[in-house]
Design a protein around this motif. Structure first.
Motif, mmCIF file in Angstrom:
data_model
loop_
_atom_site.group_PDB
_atom_site.id
_atom_site.type_symbol
_atom_site.label_atom_id
_atom_site.label_comp_id
_atom_site.label_asym_id
_atom_site.label_seq_id
_atom_site.Cartn_x
_atom_site.Cartn_y
_atom_site.Cartn_z
ATOM 1 N N GLN A 18 0.344 -0.165 2.538
ATOM 2 C CA GLN A 18 -1.124 -0.067 2.492
ATOM 3 C C GLN A 18 -1.631 0.390 1.122
ATOM 4 O O GLN A 18 -2.817 0.252 0.817
ATOM 5 C CB GLN A 18 -1.609 0.892 3.581
ATOM 6 N N ILE A 19 -0.731 0.933 0.301
ATOM 7 C CA ILE A 19 -1.082 1.324 -1.065
ATOM 8 C C ILE A 19 -0.674 0.236 -2.059
ATOM 9 O O ILE A 19 -1.456 -0.185 -2.915
ATOM 10 C CB ILE A 19 -0.396 2.657 -1.426
ATOM 11 N N VAL A 20 0.568 -0.224 -1.937
ATOM 12 C CA VAL A 20 1.124 -1.158 -2.919
ATOM 13 C C VAL A 20 0.402 -2.503 -2.882
ATOM 14 O O VAL A 20 0.050 -3.066 -3.927
ATOM 15 C CB VAL A 20 2.635 -1.341 -2.696
ATOM 16 N N VAL A 21 0.176 -3.042 -1.690
ATOM 17 C CA VAL A 21 -0.416 -4.376 -1.595
ATOM 18 C C VAL A 21 -1.769 -4.452 -2.305
ATOM 19 O O VAL A 21 -1.977 -5.329 -3.160
ATOM 20 C CB VAL A 21 -0.513 -4.836 -0.125
ATOM 21 N N PRO A 22 -2.708 -3.563 -2.023
ATOM 22 C CA PRO A 22 -3.972 -3.654 -2.772
ATOM 23 C C PRO A 22 -3.813 -3.402 -4.267
ATOM 24 O O PRO A 22 -4.524 -4.020 -5.076
ATOM 25 C CB PRO A 22 -4.867 -2.597 -2.111
ATOM 26 N N MET A 23 -2.894 -2.528 -4.666
ATOM 27 C CA MET A 23 -2.693 -2.302 -6.093
ATOM 28 C C MET A 23 -2.182 -3.554 -6.792
ATOM 29 O O MET A 23 -2.561 -3.837 -7.936
ATOM 30 C CB MET A 23 -1.745 -1.118 -6.318
ATOM 31 N N LEU A 24 -1.334 -4.329 -6.119
ATOM 32 C CA LEU A 24 -0.848 -5.574 -6.707
ATOM 33 C C LEU A 24 -1.978 -6.590 -6.853
ATOM 34 O O LEU A 24 -1.913 -7.475 -7.709
ATOM 35 C CB LEU A 24 0.280 -6.168 -5.860
ATOM 36 N N HIS A 25 -3.012 -6.455 -6.042
ATOM 37 C CA HIS A 25 -4.156 -7.375 -6.106
ATOM 38 C C HIS A 25 -5.223 -6.902 -7.084
ATOM 39 O O HIS A 25 -6.255 -7.570 -7.231
ATOM 40 C CB HIS A 25 -4.781 -7.523 -4.717
ATOM 41 N N GLY A 26 -5.016 -5.759 -7.721
ATOM 42 C CA GLY A 26 -5.998 -5.259 -8.659
ATOM 43 C C GLY A 26 -7.065 -4.387 -8.037
ATOM 44 O O GLY A 26 -8.019 -3.993 -8.714
ATOM 45 N N GLU A 27 -6.908 -4.078 -6.752
ATOM 46 C CA GLU A 27 -7.839 -3.164 -6.103
ATOM 47 C C GLU A 27 -7.469 -1.722 -6.469
ATOM 48 O O GLU A 27 -6.407 -1.455 -7.046
ATOM 49 C CB GLU A 27 -7.791 -3.369 -4.586
ATOM 50 N N ARG A 28 -8.364 -0.791 -6.155
ATOM 51 C CA ARG A 28 -8.142 0.618 -6.488
ATOM 52 C C ARG A 28 -8.164 1.444 -5.198
ATOM 53 O O ARG A 28 -9.183 2.045 -4.856
ATOM 54 C CB ARG A 28 -9.191 1.097 -7.482
ATOM 55 N N PRO A 29 -7.032 1.461 -4.474
ATOM 56 C CA PRO A 29 -7.047 2.090 -3.154
ATOM 57 C C PRO A 29 -7.143 3.614 -3.215
ATOM 58 O O PRO A 29 -6.534 4.265 -4.053
ATOM 59 C CB PRO A 29 -5.698 1.667 -2.558
ATOM 60 N N THR A 30 -7.946 4.142 -2.319
ATOM 61 C CA THR A 30 -7.940 5.566 -2.005
ATOM 62 C C THR A 30 -7.344 5.695 -0.617
ATOM 63 O O THR A 30 -7.819 5.058 0.334
ATOM 64 C CB THR A 30 -9.357 6.146 -2.040
ATOM 65 N N PHE A 31 -6.287 6.473 -0.509
ATOM 66 C CA PHE A 31 -5.526 6.517 0.738
ATOM 67 C C PHE A 31 -5.082 7.951 0.992
ATOM 68 O O PHE A 31 -4.620 8.635 0.072
ATOM 69 C CB PHE A 31 -4.298 5.596 0.637
ATOM 70 N N SER A 32 -5.204 8.385 2.212
ATOM 71 C CA SER A 32 -4.717 9.712 2.599
ATOM 72 C C SER A 32 -3.964 9.564 3.911
ATOM 73 O O SER A 32 -4.573 9.343 4.971
ATOM 74 C CB SER A 32 -5.877 10.697 2.755
ATOM 75 N N GLY A 33 -2.632 9.633 3.827
ATOM 76 C CA GLY A 33 -1.807 9.448 5.007
ATOM 77 C C GLY A 33 -0.954 10.669 5.283
ATOM 78 O O GLY A 33 -1.111 11.727 4.672
ATOM 79 N N LYS A 34 -0.029 10.489 6.175
ATOM 80 C CA LYS A 34 0.891 11.572 6.517
ATOM 81 C C LYS A 34 1.862 11.847 5.376
ATOM 82 O O LYS A 34 2.273 12.991 5.146
ATOM 83 C CB LYS A 34 1.658 11.199 7.789
#
Length: 307
Positions: free
Chosen positions: A143-159
């Protein structure tokens, strides 16, 4: 992306001085490229695996070596089979694979799995955790890597992981193909259906028809056309007449095929390609690095995968 014929280099125990080790790896990659293989893959391990050798046998760090192979080759795609997610923070992994794509001019594939080799984790200080925890980490990482490979800037807070508007530049392509590897029908196949372009199935040849049935079910569960998820299988090939030793456990597994190049090609066609697997990734661990073996098997298999 399409992996129809891949060469995995699983060991570096060639009985040669260290100074000659990487030249032998380059020679294999170049021979594979010349023989019509479309992908060259390395294992992402730090110790040699059971079934292939002792833990202290030579093992190169995968992404450093792939970066060097990017300069030694021109056409083949470059990947791990597969990256152990537990070895790197997902943002670092996104940066690493994107850099490989830049230096190879768009030839990188992200192969990824949950990680499984406990001895490496224990001795090198990586958190191993439980089976469930490793797959929790893998899904969060995707959920972090996939958007980063697309040039998106993910904000994610998981376990397990967190990011805050993570940047990943430069990028050579807007999409780097993602390949999951494994045999798990409940988790790996579900993640492949949801996140991946390609699934490399690591299972005995006799189990492949059933594995494909389950994969189609996983795609149906999320309304994905299974034809959009490519498949391959990892096979160990032992060619007759090339002095291959028989003391490597992988040569006796249910994923091993042996005989002349023609016999190997016939068995792979009947038992792998004809049941619906799209491509083959093979390794040759019993041969170490023996010039011309890659060429011989490439000549026999290319007509099958080019058809």
């Amino acid at each position: 992306m399409s992996i129809r014929l891949g060469l995995q280099i699983p060991n570096f125990s060639y009985g040669i001085p260290v100074a000659d080790l990487f030249p032998a790896v380059k020679a294999q990659a170049r021979e594979a490229e010349a023989a019509g293989f479309d992908t060259v893959l390395l294992m992402d391990h730090f110790y040699q695996l059971p079934g292939l050798g002792a833990p202290d046998e030579p093992m190169l760090e995968a992404y450093t070596a792939l970066g060097a192979l990017a300069q030694a080759t021109e056409r083949v795609q470059l990947s791990t089979l597969v990256t152990g997610n537990t070895y790197r923070n997902p943002t670092l992994l996104a940066k690493t694979i994107t850099t490989l794509d830049v230096v190879s001019a768009g030839r990188a594939i992200l192969g990824i799995g949950a990680g499984w080799f406990e001895l490496e984790h224990q001795q090198l200080g990586f958190d191993f955790g439980t089976f469930t925890e490793r797959f929790e980490k893998l899904e969060e990482a995707l959920q972090i890597v996939v958007p980063m490979l697309h040039g998106e800037r993910p904000t994610f807070s998981g376990k397990w992981y967190r990011t805050e508007s993570a940047i990943n530049e430069p990028r050579y392509r807007d999409h780097i193909p993602i390949m999951l590897g494994g045999s798990g029908e409940k988790k790996t196949f579900r993640f492949a259906a949801r996140y991946a372009d390609h699934l490399n199935i690591i299972a005995d040849i006799d189990l492949l028809p059933g594995k494909l049935d389950v994969l189609r079910q996983r795609c149906a569960e999320i309304d994905r056309d299974p034809a959009t998820l490519e498949t391959s299988v990892l096979l160990t090939v032992i060619l007759d007449g090339y002095g291959a030793p028989s003391d490597i456990g992988e040569a006796r597994s249910g994923r091993a095929v042996s005989g002349s190049p023609e016999q190997v090609a016939d068995e792979i066609k009947r038992r792998v390609l004809d049941v619906g697997i799209d491509g083959i990734i093979l390794n040759l661990p019993t041969h170490g690095y023996t010039p011309d073996v890659i060429t011989k098997i490439g000549e026999a298999l290319r007509p099958l995968v080019d058809a």
